[in-house]
Design a protein around this motif. Structure first.
Motif, PDB file in Angstrom:
ATOM      1  N   ILE A 173       0.912  -1.200   0.032  1.00 16.01           N
ATOM      2  CA  ILE A 173      -0.014  -0.061  -0.140  1.00 16.01           C
ATOM      3  C   ILE A 173       0.843   1.258   0.003  1.00 16.01           C
ATOM      4  CG2 ILE A 173      -1.765   1.324   1.366  1.00 16.01           C
ATOM      5  CD1 ILE A 173      -2.736  -1.271   2.599  1.00 16.01           C
ATOM      6  N   ALA A 176       2.028   1.857  -3.359  1.00 13.52           N
ATOM      7  CA  ALA A 176       1.023   2.335  -4.252  1.00 13.52           C
ATOM      8  C   ALA A 176       0.708   3.652  -3.965  1.00 13.52           C
ATOM      9  CB  ALA A 176      -0.357   1.578  -3.933  1.00 13.52           C
ATOM     10  N   GLN A 177       0.936   4.081  -2.746  1.00 12.12           N
ATOM     11  CA  GLN A 177       0.255   5.589  -2.469  1.00 12.12           C
ATOM     12  C   GLN A 177       1.642   6.490  -2.970  1.00 12.12           C
ATOM     13  OE1 GLN A 177      -2.391   5.644  -2.524  1.00 12.12           O
ATOM     14  NE2 GLN A 177      -3.478   5.094  -0.373  1.00 12.12           N
ATOM     15  N   ARG A 180       1.322   7.552  -6.152  1.00  9.51           N
ATOM     16  CA  ARG A 180       0.470   8.568  -6.393  1.00  9.51           C
ATOM     17  C   ARG A 180       1.073   9.824  -5.770  1.00  9.51           C
ATOM     18  NH1 ARG A 180      -4.955   6.282  -4.113  1.00  9.51           N
ATOM     19  NH2 ARG A 180      -6.091   8.000  -5.238  1.00  9.51           N
ATOM     20  N   GLY A 181       2.257   9.807  -5.638  1.00 14.09           N
ATOM     21  CA  GLY A 181       3.218  11.126  -5.041  1.00 14.09           C
ATOM     22  C   GLY A 181       2.851  11.245  -3.601  1.00 14.09           C
ATOM     23  N   VAL A 197      -2.856   8.768   6.819  1.00 15.00           N
ATOM     24  CA  VAL A 197      -4.213   8.193   6.568  1.00 15.00           C
ATOM     25  C   VAL A 197      -4.473   7.534   5.308  1.00 15.00           C
ATOM     26  CG1 VAL A 197      -6.468   9.132   5.872  1.00 15.00           C
ATOM     27  CG2 VAL A 197      -5.204  10.227   7.924  1.00 15.00           C
ATOM     28  N   PRO A 198      -3.676   7.785   4.085  1.00 21.46           N
ATOM     29  CA  PRO A 198      -3.812   7.036   2.832  1.00 21.46           C
ATOM     30  C   PRO A 198      -3.144   5.589   3.031  1.00 21.46           C
ATOM     31  CG  PRO A 198      -3.068   9.088   2.312  1.00 21.46           C
ATOM     32  CD  PRO A 198      -3.032   9.040   3.849  1.00 21.46           C
ATOM     33  N   VAL A 201      -5.895   3.647   6.428  1.00 26.69           N
ATOM     34  CA  VAL A 201      -7.552   3.441   5.990  1.00 26.69           C
ATOM     35  C   VAL A 201      -7.496   2.153   5.294  1.00 26.69           C
ATOM     36  CG1 VAL A 201      -9.241   4.117   4.740  1.00 26.69           C
ATOM     37  CG2 VAL A 201      -8.183   5.640   6.328  1.00 26.69           C
ATOM     38  N   PRO A 202      -6.626   1.919   4.137  1.00 28.17           N
ATOM     39  CA  PRO A 202      -6.795   0.919   3.552  1.00 28.17           C
ATOM     40  C   PRO A 202      -6.354  -0.402   4.244  1.00 28.17           C
ATOM     41  CG  PRO A 202      -5.516   2.474   2.136  1.00 28.17           C
ATOM     42  CD  PRO A 202      -5.750   3.092   3.522  1.00 28.17           C
ATOM     43  N   VAL A 205      -8.957  -1.433   6.458  1.00 24.83           N
ATOM     44  CA  VAL A 205      -9.932  -1.928   5.755  1.00 24.83           C
ATOM     45  C   VAL A 205      -9.863  -3.609   5.210  1.00 24.83           C
ATOM     46  CG1 VAL A 205     -11.285  -2.040   3.313  1.00 24.83           C
ATOM     47  CG2 VAL A 205     -10.809   0.137   4.580  1.00 24.83           C
TER      48      VAL A 205
ATOM     49  N   GLN B  95      -6.090   0.169  -2.276  1.00 21.12           N
ATOM     50  CA  GLN B  95      -5.075   1.281  -1.824  1.00 21.12           C
ATOM     51  C   GLN B  95      -6.205   2.546  -1.632  1.00 21.12           C
ATOM     52  OE1 GLN B  95      -3.008   1.697  -5.742  1.00 21.12           O
ATOM     53  NE2 GLN B  95      -3.996   3.283  -6.113  1.00 21.12           N
ATOM     54  N   LEU B  96      -7.636   2.150  -2.023  1.00 24.54           N
ATOM     55  CA  LEU B  96      -8.394   3.331  -1.754  1.00 24.54           C
ATOM     56  C   LEU B  96      -8.690   3.703  -0.372  1.00 24.54           C
ATOM     57  CD1 LEU B  96     -11.328   1.964  -4.193  1.00 24.54           C
ATOM     58  CD2 LEU B  96      -9.767   3.654  -4.773  1.00 24.54           C
ATOM     59  N   PHE B  97      -8.807   4.950  -0.147  1.00 18.88           N
ATOM     60  CA  PHE B  97      -8.949   5.631   1.337  1.00 18.88           C
ATOM     61  C   PHE B  97      -9.946   6.678   1.435  1.00 18.88           C
ATOM     62  CE2 PHE B  97      -6.852   9.338   1.396  1.00 18.88           C
ATOM     63  CZ  PHE B  97      -5.914   9.353   0.166  1.00 18.88           C
ATOM     64  N   ASP B 104     -10.840  10.735  -3.501  1.00 21.98           N
ATOM     65  CA  ASP B 104      -9.635   9.573  -3.459  1.00 21.98           C
ATOM     66  C   ASP B 104      -9.049   9.968  -4.833  1.00 21.98           C
ATOM     67  OD1 ASP B 104      -9.318   6.804  -2.192  1.00 21.98           O
ATOM     68  OD2 ASP B 104      -8.461   6.876  -4.171  1.00 21.98           O
ATOM     69  N   VAL B 105      -9.822  10.294  -6.022  1.00 22.04           N
ATOM     70  CA  VAL B 105      -9.270  10.486  -7.090  1.00 22.04           C
ATOM     71  C   VAL B 105      -8.299  11.752  -7.072  1.00 22.04           C
ATOM     72  CG1 VAL B 105      -9.620  10.822  -9.754  1.00 22.04           C
ATOM     73  CG2 VAL B 105     -10.997   9.094  -8.470  1.00 22.04           C
ATOM     74  N   PHE B 107      -6.290  12.766  -4.673  1.00 27.85           N
ATOM     75  CA  PHE B 107      -5.164  12.466  -4.000  1.00 27.85           C
ATOM     76  C   PHE B 107      -4.091  12.541  -4.791  1.00 27.85           C
ATOM     77  CE2 PHE B 107      -2.181   9.649  -1.984  1.00 27.85           C
ATOM     78  CZ  PHE B 107      -1.957  10.131  -0.733  1.00 27.85           C
ATOM     79  N   GLY B 108      -3.684  11.904  -5.900  1.00 23.45           N
ATOM     80  CA  GLY B 108      -2.800  12.173  -6.837  1.00 23.45           C
ATOM     81  C   GLY B 108      -2.430  13.792  -7.154  1.00 23.45           C
ATOM     82  N   PHE B 142     -15.957   2.366  -0.939  1.00 22.09           N
ATOM     83  CA  PHE B 142     -15.994   0.934  -0.170  1.00 22.09           C
ATOM     84  C   PHE B 142     -17.517   0.474  -0.602  1.00 22.09           C
ATOM     85  CE2 PHE B 142     -12.857   3.237   2.463  1.00 22.09           C
ATOM     86  CZ  PHE B 142     -11.874   2.403   2.084  1.00 22.09           C
ATOM     87  N   GLY B 156      -7.739   7.261 -10.150  1.00 22.46           N
ATOM     88  CA  GLY B 156      -6.735   8.034  -9.256  1.00 22.46           C
ATOM     89  C   GLY B 156      -5.267   8.007  -9.726  1.00 22.46           C
TER      90      GLY B 156
END
Lengths: 262, 282, 286
Positions: A173, A176-177, A180-181, A197-198, A201-202, A205, B95-97, B104-105, B107-108, B142, B156
């Motif tokens: 994870i 992966a984040q 996304r920067g 948080v990013p 949270v995942p 979950v 990786q969704l949060f 979420d989208v 975020f990047g 979710f 995302g």
């Protein structure tokens, strides 16, 4: 950190019943806090050395476990050395070096080192599963107080199984984040906490999804709590286990006697 | 504009007893606008390879150039590389949060430091590109179905407007229709927006249907690098390294053995169909 | 003898809002009629969300029917007192290989089921050995499951169910998270159990190639059974399957395309060999 790590080998200690090892470790810990004389230290040193020899765990492994607490040990020794009241040998500013201080520092350091080495020996020679089994059986008297010992043991062994999986997942994870920067180490404390948080949270979950699926899988295989379960690997005492109880008990008594006499 | 791997090697835990070579002497040039499929058995090193492309893993030796710049130079901007080379991991929905799909989208683009207007513009553009209905924007990610989650996660990454998009098995676990939807939207991105696509896949049929070039990895080496037709000619060698050719290729070989004068290089159903019909004079 | 018999089986979930009021009633499956003879190899096809997994969970009494009836081995699945006997009779293998292995050592995981149903220690060891040998994982018995491939993990999970000596095994998308090798491993293992041990297999999947060897196929959509028949008949309806978000194996699709182009080919060609034979036949006539 060797604490909590298993060293696979085939030794007398490895083969002992985990309950014996747990109780012996407990007695050993109390024992080393009873002794406070050079003769006691010699006695414990001899005992510990023979145990390490019997365990077939390389000595380097034992020492490695100490690295993590080195700083802590040095700081503690420093304060013991210079802050213990008594007859000063040398003194400067607020510090006094006393005979009592030297003795205290030495004893404290030896106790801590032996404590770590002794407990490492337990985890190095016992698989996490055997340890949970030992706790489950050894603490089964707690059932009397309505403590669900067998369920707690099951939880522990499941936790052990999923720790590496969740560590791997965290890594995935995080990557992966990052792709996304995201960055996890920039900014002040609040920004850092926010940047988690990013990741968290995942992770939560996924942990909950795993828990749900695992619960289903366990139920599907007729798991219904500890009641009515049989054991694939039941714990049975052998001759060596009884002898070891005797040895551990004697060790404990000698420590108390040495503590009182010297 | 290109990504160049120059004698890249990667070892896990170098210098220890656990040393493990994941990549060895990789030389690769990826040009702008290519659609590349990366195939390889599980554990062949293909995931490690793609993680080098946006600097998530660092080569133990060798150099990687992005648009001519050495990405390991101290003054190279790694953050901008990660926005230029987007990466969709396996099971990206994990990786969704965000509290909403839209958040979420965003975020990047937010991490790219764009202003608010540009961020939301890109988010909506990305959601449109993955064909996610607009009314799902304010829904929690979710609550989406499996396929929708996957699309949201891909959005995302697309929202960062990468010029190269790497996807690690983007269709894993989806049903056939879900698989086709994802592959088609990737194809659209390639054709409409000119995004360079690097697709890691276990499905030889998907690779045969979509990509222009295949890079085949085995034990950390590049085993084959060429057009799908060229690579799938080696179907026997591919089997030895745990891979295969598309099913129709095998059929064409069976037909040849049965005495039909067919071209065995067919890799898609359409090609096979035309070849068999030609054989029957239709 | 029928091992599974579902008559108008339905399952509804009630969704509550935050105050606990009934907000919505969701019908996961409705009026499902599926019956399985002992020793059969059944496949249930359907896209994600078609209700096939909900049906599977009923067979293992993980959820109970809210309408209609379901009998597993002659036992009524609605009766809570049958829950454990049903779970013993019909085991279940799940999709995610990691989330169904409980122990940190493979042999201990296989022993988990027998432990739960109170099998004596000596017999647990016998069953563990037998089951692990059956799926070809005996050599790995002392290892940690974390080092195995996905296909191997699923075989361990199958062994874990086998050790409970069920009559029927439900495999709920066991291959969805595996690579092609792993998929082949699991499908091969399940056919072996079916042929050598006479275990009834219910395979739930959306990979069409895995269905080819089944005795009978059910296709589900929106909680209903929409098609049923032998694989050949099912695969002859290429367009209908497409409309159900499904697919057919490449060979079948190619045969279908050739037929459309005018060649005299029957519907539902399942294997390469069959297609080559048919084409040979056509050439012979010319």
């Amino acid at each position: 950190m060797t604490l909590g790590q298993y060293y696979p080998a085939d030794s007398v200690l490895h083969r002992l019943d985990p309950r014996v090892k747990l109780l012996a470790t407990l007695l050993y810990i109390i024992g080393i806090f009873c002794i406070d004389s050079p003769i006691g230290v010699v006695f414990v040193t001899v005992c510990l050395a023979s145990l390490i020899f019997l365990s077939k765990v390389p000595f380097s492994f034992m020492v490695r476990g100490l690295k993590g607490i080195m700083v802590l040990l040095i700081i503690a020794a420093f304060f013991n050395l210079l802050m213990t009241p008594g007859v000063p040998i040398v003194s400067f500013w607020i510090f006094k070096l006393t005979w009592e201080g030297i003795k205290n520092a030495a004893l404290m350091t030896i106790r801590m080192v032996y404590l770590i080495m002794g407990t490492s020996l337990l985890t190095l020679t016992t698989t996490p599963n055997a340890l949970t089994d030992g706790l489950e059986k050894g603490l089964s008297f707690m059932n009397f107080f309505k403590v669900p010992v067998s369920e707690i043991a099951m939880m522990m062994s499941i936790a052990l199984r999923f720790i590496p999986i969740l560590i791997e997942e965290t890594d995935k994870i995080m990557k992966a984040q990052m792709a996304r920067g995201a960055s996890f180490d920039k900014g002040n404390l609040i920004q850092k906490a926010k940047s988690m948080v990013p990741l968290l949270v995942p992770l939560f979950v996924s942990a909950f999804r795993r828990a749900y699926e695992l619960a289903n899988a366990m139920e599907a295989r007729c798991y219904n709590g500890g009641e009515g379960r049989t054991k694939m690997k039941p714990l049975r005492y052998k001759r060596n286990d009884y002898i070891s109880y005797g040895v551990a008990g004697s060790f404990f008594l000698i420590c108390i006697v040495l503590g009182i006499m010297f | 504009m290109s990504i160049i791997f120059d004698h890249v090697a990667f070892k896990y835990n170098p210098g220890t007893t656990y040393e493990n070579t994941a990549l060895d002497d990789i030389n690769l040039k990826i040009d702008d606008g290519e659609f590349i499929g990366i195939i390889g058995h599980t554990g062949s090193g293909k995931s490690t390879l793609i993680q080098h492309m946006n600097g998530l893993e660092k080569a133990t030796s060798g150099t990687i150039y992005y648009n001519g710049q050495d990405i390991y130079d101290s003054d190279f901007d790694m953050a901008s590389l990660r926005t230029e080379v987007g990466m969709v991991f396996q099971y990206p929905e994990n990786q969704l949060f965000g509290t909403t799909v839209y958040e979420d989208v965003c975020f990047g683009p937010k991490n790219q430091g764009l202003d608010g207007k540009e961020i939301s513009l890109r988010a909506f553009e990305a959601l449109r590109a993955v064909h996610l209905p607009e009314e799902l924007c304010d829904v929690s990610p979710f609550e989406l179905s499996g396929g929708q989650k996957r699309k949201a996660a891909i959005a995302g990454v697309i929202a960062m407007k990468p010029s190269v998009l790497i996807l690690d098995e983007p269709t894993a676990g989806l049903d056939p229709a879900g698989r086709d939807e994802i592959l088609n939207l990737i194809k659209e991105l390639h054709e409409k927006n000119g995004v360079t696509i690097i697709l890691v896949s276990h499905s030889m049929e998907d690779v045969a249907n979509y990509v222009d070039r295949i890079v085949c990895i085995d034990k950390g080496h590049i085993k084959y690098d060429g057009t799908p037709r060229e690579v799938f000619k080696n179907y026997k060698e591919l089997e030895e390294i745990g891979l295969s050719a598309p099913q129709v290729t095998y059929l064409m070989h069976d037909l040849k053995r049965a005495g039909f004068h067919v071209d065995t290089d067919c890799i898609t159903i359409e090609e096979a169909r035309n070849e068999i019909l030609r054989c029957f004079g239709i | 003898m029928k091992i599974i018999e579902a008559n108008n089986l339905s399952h509804e979930y009630i969704q509550h809002d935050e105050e606990g009021n009934v907000e919505n009633i969701i019908t996961a499956i409705s009026d499902v009629n599926i019956s399985v003879e002992k020793g059969q190899f059944i496949a249930i096809l359907g896209h994600n969300g078609s209700g096939k997994s909900t049906f599977a969970k009923h067979i293992n009494a993980l959820i109970h029917p809210t309408g209609g009836t379901l009998y597993v081995g002659g036992m009524d699945a609605k009766d809570p007192s049958n829950t454990f006997p049903i779970r013993k009779k019909a085991g279940m293998v799940f999709q995610n290989p990691d989330n169904q292995i409980i122990a940190s050592v493979i042999e201990e995981d296989v022993g988990f089921g027998p432990e739960n149903i109170g099998v004596p220690t000596d017999e647990i060891w016998e069953r563990v050995e037998k089951s692990l040998r059956m799926v070809g994982m005996w050599d790995y018995r002392k290892q940690s499951p974390n080092r195995l491939s996905g296909g191997q993990k699923q075989r361990v999970a199958i062994a874990g169910v086998m050790a409970m000596e069920p009559e029927c095994i439900v495999l709920d998308e066991p291959t969805a998270m595996l690579d092609p090798d792993g998929r082949a491993e699991v499908i091969r293992a399940s056919h072996e159990l079916n042929q050598k041990k006479g275990i009834t297999i219910i395979l739930i999947t959306h990979y069409m190639e895995e269905v080819v060897g089944a005795d009978y196929v059910y296709v589900m959509d929106k909680g209903n059974v929409v098609m049923e028949g032998i694989p050949r008949d099912i695969f002859s309806e290429v367009d209908k399957l497409k409309s159900l978000r499904l697919d057919v194996p490449q060979v079948t699709l190619l045969a279908h395309e050739l037929k459309k182009a005018g060649l005299d080919i029957a519907d539902g060609v399942l294997t390469r060999e069959a297609l080559v034979e048919i084409l040979r036949g056509i050439r012979g006539e010319e």
